[in-house]
Enzyme design. Structure first.
Site, PDB file in Angstrom:
ATOM      1  N   HIS A 177      -3.311   8.057   6.693  1.00  0.00           N
ATOM      2  CA  HIS A 177      -3.360   6.581   6.676  1.00  0.00           C
ATOM      3  C   HIS A 177      -4.511   6.032   7.518  1.00  0.00           C
ATOM      4  O   HIS A 177      -4.401   5.953   8.735  1.00  0.00           O
ATOM      5  CB  HIS A 177      -2.052   5.940   7.179  1.00  0.00           C
ATOM      6  CG  HIS A 177      -0.885   6.302   6.348  1.00  0.00           C
ATOM      7  ND1 HIS A 177       0.394   5.947   6.683  1.00  0.00           N
ATOM      8  CD2 HIS A 177      -0.789   6.984   5.184  1.00  0.00           C
ATOM      9  CE1 HIS A 177       1.219   6.408   5.773  1.00  0.00           C
ATOM     10  NE2 HIS A 177       0.530   7.035   4.844  1.00  0.00           N
ATOM     11  N   GLY A 197       1.508  -3.796  13.184  1.00  0.00           N
ATOM     12  CA  GLY A 197       2.674  -2.986  12.831  1.00  0.00           C
ATOM     13  C   GLY A 197       2.439  -1.500  13.073  1.00  0.00           C
ATOM     14  O   GLY A 197       3.314  -0.681  12.818  1.00  0.00           O
ATOM     15  N   HIS A 198       1.231  -1.167  13.514  1.00  0.00           N
ATOM     16  CA  HIS A 198       0.872   0.245  13.663  1.00  0.00           C
ATOM     17  C   HIS A 198       0.674   0.600  15.130  1.00  0.00           C
ATOM     18  O   HIS A 198       0.105  -0.172  15.895  1.00  0.00           O
ATOM     19  CB  HIS A 198      -0.426   0.545  12.905  1.00  0.00           C
ATOM     20  CG  HIS A 198      -0.341   0.238  11.446  1.00  0.00           C
ATOM     21  ND1 HIS A 198       0.057   1.161  10.509  1.00  0.00           N
ATOM     22  CD2 HIS A 198      -0.575  -0.911  10.771  1.00  0.00           C
ATOM     23  CE1 HIS A 198       0.057   0.595   9.304  1.00  0.00           C
ATOM     24  NE2 HIS A 198      -0.333  -0.663   9.432  1.00  0.00           N
ATOM     25  N   ASP A 256       0.823  -1.214   0.000  1.00  0.00           N
ATOM     26  CA  ASP A 256       0.000   0.000   0.000  1.00  0.00           C
ATOM     27  C   ASP A 256       0.858   1.265   0.000  1.00  0.00           C
ATOM     28  O   ASP A 256       0.341   2.374   0.102  1.00  0.00           O
ATOM     29  CB  ASP A 256      -1.009  -0.008   1.171  1.00  0.00           C
ATOM     30  CG  ASP A 256      -0.353  -0.207   2.521  1.00  0.00           C
ATOM     31  OD1 ASP A 256       0.671  -0.909   2.590  1.00  0.00           O
ATOM     32  OD2 ASP A 256      -0.869   0.337   3.517  1.00  0.00           O
ATOM     33  N   ASP A 268      -7.268  -4.574 -14.143  1.00  0.00           N
ATOM     34  CA  ASP A 268      -7.809  -5.886 -14.416  1.00  0.00           C
ATOM     35  C   ASP A 268      -6.706  -6.704 -15.062  1.00  0.00           C
ATOM     36  O   ASP A 268      -6.184  -6.312 -16.084  1.00  0.00           O
ATOM     37  CB  ASP A 268      -8.956  -5.682 -15.414  1.00  0.00           C
ATOM     38  CG  ASP A 268      -9.893  -6.848 -15.420  1.00  0.00           C
ATOM     39  OD1 ASP A 268      -9.630  -7.821 -14.704  1.00  0.00           O
ATOM     40  OD2 ASP A 268     -10.892  -6.775 -16.156  1.00  0.00           O
ATOM     41  N   ASP A 306       0.368   8.468  11.024  1.00  0.00           N
ATOM     42  CA  ASP A 306      -0.343   7.209  10.745  1.00  0.00           C
ATOM     43  C   ASP A 306      -1.519   6.988  11.710  1.00  0.00           C
ATOM     44  O   ASP A 306      -1.317   6.942  12.915  1.00  0.00           O
ATOM     45  CB  ASP A 306       0.681   6.065  10.883  1.00  0.00           C
ATOM     46  CG  ASP A 306       0.086   4.672  10.727  1.00  0.00           C
ATOM     47  OD1 ASP A 306      -1.069   4.544  10.298  1.00  0.00           O
ATOM     48  OD2 ASP A 306       0.823   3.698  11.026  1.00  0.00           O
TER      49      ASP A 306
HETATM   50 ZN    ZN Z   1       0.443   1.370   5.179  1.00  0.00          ZN
HETATM   51 ZN    ZN Z   2       3.095  -0.528   6.212  1.00  0.00          ZN
END
Ligand code: ZN
Ligand code: ZN
Length: 531
Positions: free
Chosen positions: A367, A344-345, A54, A420, A172
């Site tokens: 985010h 992870g956040h 992402d 696609d 974040d």
């Molecule tokens: Zn991320």
């Molecule tokens: Zn990440």
């Protein structure tokens, strides 16, 4: 995100979104890059915070049309390289490795790189010096005091910046709704060790293939308890090999084996690291679960650990895989039942710590979904940042900082572009709507042959159906045929001569008929032929 001043602009991260089950047959969702194409001349560089999909996934789609230098840490660029090779862009792209503590000058900007903790090693935040002040963009982060790989987040530098004054913090928000602290990557050790040391049979661990710490830990423990490690899945192989080659993951000599060696490895001497923690149908784990993998298989009492969060929208797919695993009599260990996963956040307390260290004048939550941005904004206000200096922006909003301060001051075109297959072709909203329609109601194709001279229907219309139950129901189909004939023959000569019009008339009549008789709304595509 694009950050610019005068004729200099740069981009921070170029990620993808994963399609949910509503986006049928769409493989990837990338951002609408109209702004980039409109500002081609101004955009001078791309800075990447870390190597998650992402954040880097849409890079090839941008670089295919606009060649600008890319800056990132060694592991981040290592993970970009395969992707660029797949799109034949590796040769033409300038990749510049930067390390925490370094600085890059770009027009009026100075970009400083700061080490942060995350589920992936070598993640960085950016401190961007501008003529109006310093902006800190955290990337994805948590405060991990004991990461498995590498050093902890650089709190000293963040505090030093806070001391010097920060214009804006862009932070974040993913876990803004989660109270307390997110655990350290090391917290998984205990649960992993229990499983790996006690199970007398095979252990499979499914996790994100970029989870550097998690994979390193599993490999260390496997080596400690005399298990060999096999990697399953293309992305698992690619990402882990990259991390090994670059020195982020260490594997003791002789521990790694090829999947082909799995069958002859004793059950208590094997650990398999596999992709597919989200139940992706063609992933290695899904194939193993239905006993369809070339080398790996599951026998009763083998253990499968799902060491990842299930991304909303993937619940049903994961559940399907778990059912298959139980059918093979495996023990399945979920992150909801045992401490086999940490996020992870950073959670709320860590977001507060970041705000208190940096002490920004303005705060911009980034985010996350809107609800998480709002929660993060509330956290900032709770710490005393006045509402007018909390800028709650959504995709497309333009935030301006000048002598008068900061504010949301405009809107640029943004949105989602659906990709696609592997080609660059975009799937429009109409195609998606059609697929949705087909998946719900199926399709009915009446083939009608009309005599050009007298406008009569010559032979009984043929009705082709797919995904629509009427196939068996002869009576219903007879009624459909009669309805088509009466529609055509009840129309004027002029209408019948205009085939677009007669098609539409048939379509409308059939739509009404099916809705009334079956409560269904199949897609109806009449084919009108001349005879
Ligand atoms: Zn991320
Ligand atoms: Zn990440």
């Amino acid at each position: 995100m694009a950050i610019g001043m005068g004729d200099t602009c740069f981009i921070v991260d170029v990620g993808v979104m994963f399609p949910d089950s509503e986006l049928l047959g769409v493989d990837l969702v990338i951002p609408d890059m109209s702004y980039v194409w409109k500002n081609k001349e101004r955009i001078k560089a791309i800075f990447l915070t870390h190597g998650h999909e992402d954040h880097i996934g849409a890079l090839p789609y941008l670089l295919a049309k606009l060649q600008v230098p890319v800056y990132g840490s060694r592991l981040t660029l290592g993970m970009c390289r395969h992707r660029l090779e797949e799109h034949k862009l590796a040769g033409s792209t300038e990749l510049n490795t930067v390390a925490p503590g370094e600085t890059q000058t770009l027009g009026p900007f100075k970009i400083n790189f700061i080490r942060v903790s995350h589920s992936l090693a070598d993640s960085m935040a950016l401190a961007i010096d501008t003529p109006h002040g310093r902006i800190i963009h955290t990337g994805d982060f948590k405060f991990d005091q004991s990461p498995v790989v590498g050093e902890p987040i650089d709190m000293h530098r963040l505090a030093a910046y806070g001391e010097q004054g920060v214009l804006a913090l862009l932070s974040d928000s993913t876990n803004a709704e989660v109270a307390g602290h997110t655990g350290s990557e090391k917290d998984v050790t205990h649960a992993f060790e229990e499983i790996i040391s006690r199970t007398p049979f095979r252990v499979f661990i499914a996790c994100f293939t970029s989870s550097t710490h998690r994979i390193q830990l599993a490999i260390q423990l496997a080596a400690k308890y005399g298990r060999k490690v096999a990697l399953l899945g293309r992305s698992m192989n690619q990402n882990v090999r990259t991390a090994i080659d670059l020195g982020y993951i260490h594997v003791p000599e002789g521990v790694l084996i090829r999947p082909a060696e799995i069958p002859k490895t004793p059950r208590d001497k094997l650990l398999v690291l596999t992709a597919g923690s989200q139940g992706e149908p063609f992933s290695a784990l899904s194939q193993v679960a239905i006993n369809n993998h070339k080398h790996a298989f599951i026998e009763p009492e083998d253990t499968v650990v799902l060491s990842a969060r299930v991304i909303p929208g993937n619940g049903r797919a994961v559940s399907r895989v778990i059912n298959h695993l139980y059918r093979r009599e495996a023990n399945v260990i979920l992150s909801s039942e045992a401490a086999v996963h940490v996020s992870g956040h950073g959670s709320a307390e860590e977001l507060k710590l970041m705000l208190n260290l940096v002490r920004p004048r303005y705060f911009v939550p980034i985010h996350g979904e809107w609800r998480q941005l709002v929660s993060h904004a509330r956290i900032a206000k709770g710490l005393g940042i006045p509402s007018e200096r909390v800028l709650l922006a959504e995709d497309g909003d333009v935030i301006t900082f000048d002598a008068e301060g900061g504010r949301i001051a405009g809107k640029e075109q943004t949105g989602r572009v659906f990709v696609d297959g592997s080609e660059l072709g975009d799937v429009g909203d109409i195609v998606l709507r059609d697929r949705q329609h087909l998946s719900e109601g199926g399709i009915v194709i009446p083939v009608v042959s009309i005599n050009k001279q007298d406008g009569r229907v010559e032979t009984p219309p043929e009705i082709i159906t797919r995904g629509f139950f009427a196939g068996e129901d002869d009576e219903l189909l007879d009624e459909v045929r009669d309805l088509i004939v009466s529609t055509v023959e009840g129309s004027s000569a002029e209408e019948v001569a205009d085939w677009g019009l007669i098609r539409e008339k048939i379509q409308t009549e059939l739509r009404r008929f099916f809705r009334k008789r079956t409560q269904r709304r199949p897609m109806i595509l009449p084919v009108v032929m001349e005879s």
